[in-house]
Design an enzyme around this catalytic site. Structure first.
Site, PDB file in Angstrom:
ATOM      1  N   ARG A 157       1.077  -0.922  -0.183  1.00 18.42           N
ATOM      2  CA  ARG A 157      -0.213   0.615  -0.134  1.00 18.42           C
ATOM      3  C   ARG A 157       1.233   1.249   0.122  1.00 18.42           C
ATOM      4  O   ARG A 157       0.251   1.866  -0.770  1.00 18.42           O
ATOM      5  CB  ARG A 157      -0.972   0.146   1.036  1.00 18.42           C
ATOM      6  N   ASN A 159      -8.781   8.185   6.015  1.00 22.12           N
ATOM      7  CA  ASN A 159      -7.872   7.124   5.289  1.00 22.12           C
ATOM      8  C   ASN A 159      -6.646   7.392   5.986  1.00 22.12           C
ATOM      9  O   ASN A 159      -5.987   9.037   6.725  1.00 22.12           O
ATOM     10  CB  ASN A 159      -8.381   7.971   3.914  1.00 22.12           C
ATOM     11  N   HIS A 166      -7.295   7.549  12.001  1.00 24.90           N
ATOM     12  CA  HIS A 166      -6.696   6.511  12.001  1.00 24.90           C
ATOM     13  C   HIS A 166      -5.184   6.176  12.148  1.00 24.90           C
ATOM     14  O   HIS A 166      -4.616   5.145  11.225  1.00 24.90           O
ATOM     15  CB  HIS A 166      -7.769   5.347  11.111  1.00 24.90           C
ATOM     16  N   CYS A 210       9.152   0.263  22.855  1.00 26.13           N
ATOM     17  CA  CYS A 210       9.784   1.655  23.080  1.00 26.13           C
ATOM     18  C   CYS A 210       8.395   2.606  23.089  1.00 26.13           C
ATOM     19  O   CYS A 210       8.426   3.642  22.878  1.00 26.13           O
ATOM     20  CB  CYS A 210      11.228   2.047  23.019  1.00 26.13           C
ATOM     21  N   ASN A 227     -21.688   9.465  -2.168  1.00 27.50           N
ATOM     22  CA  ASN A 227     -21.665   8.024  -1.683  1.00 27.50           C
ATOM     23  C   ASN A 227     -22.588   7.271  -3.379  1.00 27.50           C
ATOM     24  O   ASN A 227     -23.640   8.105  -3.241  1.00 27.50           O
ATOM     25  CB  ASN A 227     -21.642   7.234  -0.771  1.00 27.50           C
TER      26      ASN A 227
END
Ligand code: BJW
Ligand code: ZN
Length: 241
Positions: free
Chosen positions: A70, A102, A119, A130, A213
């Site tokens: 990706r 995204n 996200h 760490c 959409n």
């Protein structure tokens, strides 16, 4: 549809505070596959099956292969008209924030500011030992990238299923949603929580909520307006002079 778009353009012009919530559909026209629906497959794995801490614990090399794939893909794509139109909409707005699910960084690349990447960001890595977080620009990091500070395995600095979102970002996202007068929800299937709840927080506070959409979603029944179509075709019409 034209009348709806004209009316919405006026509403955008008059809004005091606009919040936009985006999902994978806004980057689809840049050539980045969405998670659900057609093209959501990678080497016979469902993307959502690899975006889990369990998948990383079981086979970190496989998960890194998926993220490297990706990263390479995203390094080659461009922002699309929807990303650019949202950056332009912000320029003309009094108060504007963009909450995105995204991780591709394309909103920032297009010039949007006040972006909450709830996200995470695929260009950031985090040490599993760490906790150090930093940017890694090279697209292919190999299947076992190591922390420069302690040598432990790095992971993508993204939010997988079952992991909590950054509490500061989450609180900001709810506060923004509950205080805007206009929310645009663009290119998300609206099934992943907690992001899928932001529109109802906006509705409860009296905001006008619009969904953009090509397909109806679980939100469609409760929003004030659904514009069925591609983000790259509809969003630019909302900012046209
Ligand atoms: C177009 C288009 C075009 C196409 N133009 N549009 C409450 C109820 C039930 C379950 C839960 C709940 N609370 C939490 C859960 C569990 C889980 C969840 O929601 N599960 C559901 C699936 C049932 N949520 C979580 O685990 C979250 N964590 C959490 O809540 O933690 C609580 C906790 C607290 C304290 C301690 C521990 C835990 C975390 C969710 C993280 C999601 N992560 C991923 C991966 C990110 C990294 C990466 O990218 O690799 O995020 S999964 C994936 O889904 C990714 C996306 O951001 C997210 C949303 O997907 P999105 O953007 O909507 O994409 P698609 O593909 O689903 O839809 C694309 C849409 O575009 C479609 O509608 C198309 O029609 C449309 N489209 N072309 C416009 N041209
Ligand atoms: Zn480390």
């Amino acid at each position: 549809m034209h009348a709806d778009i004209d009316a919405l353009r006026e509403r955008i012009r008059g809004a005091k505070k606009i919040v936009v919530l985006t999902g994978a559909g806004v980057s689809a026209e840049s050539g980045i596959p969405t998670f659900r629906g057609d093209g959501g497959l990678w080497r016979n794995y469902r993307a959502t099956d690899l975006a889990t801490p369990e998948a990383f614990a079981r086979n970190s090399a496989l998960v890194w292969e998926f993220y490297n794939w990706r990263r390479i893909l995203i390094s080659k794509v461009e922002c699309n008209p929807a990303h650019r139109a949202l950056a332009a909409m912000q320029k003309g707005a009094a108060d504007f924030a963009l909450i995105t699910q995204n991780i591709d960084g394309l909103h920032l690349k297009a010039g949007s500011r006040n972006v909450l990447e709830i996200h995470g960001n695929i260009w950031k890595v985090r040490c599993t030992h760490c906790g150090d977080v930093h940017l890694e620009e090279k697209p292919d990091l190999g299947t076992a990238p190591a922390c420069g500070k302690c040598g432990a395995l790095l992971r993508p600095h993204v939010v997988w299923f079952g992991e909590g979102l950054d509490p500061v970002l989450l609180e900001s996202a709810y506060r923004l949603s509950a205080s805007c007068d206009l929310m645009l929800v663009i290119g998300t299937s609206a099934v992943v929580q907690p992001a899928a709840s932001f529109p109802s927080a906006a509705t409860s506070s009296g905001a006008f909520v619009v969904e953009i959409n090509p397909e109806r979603t679980p939100l469609s029944a409760s929003v004030d307006l659904t514009l069925l179509g591609k983000a790259g075709e509809i969003v630019p019409q909302l900012v046209a002079a």
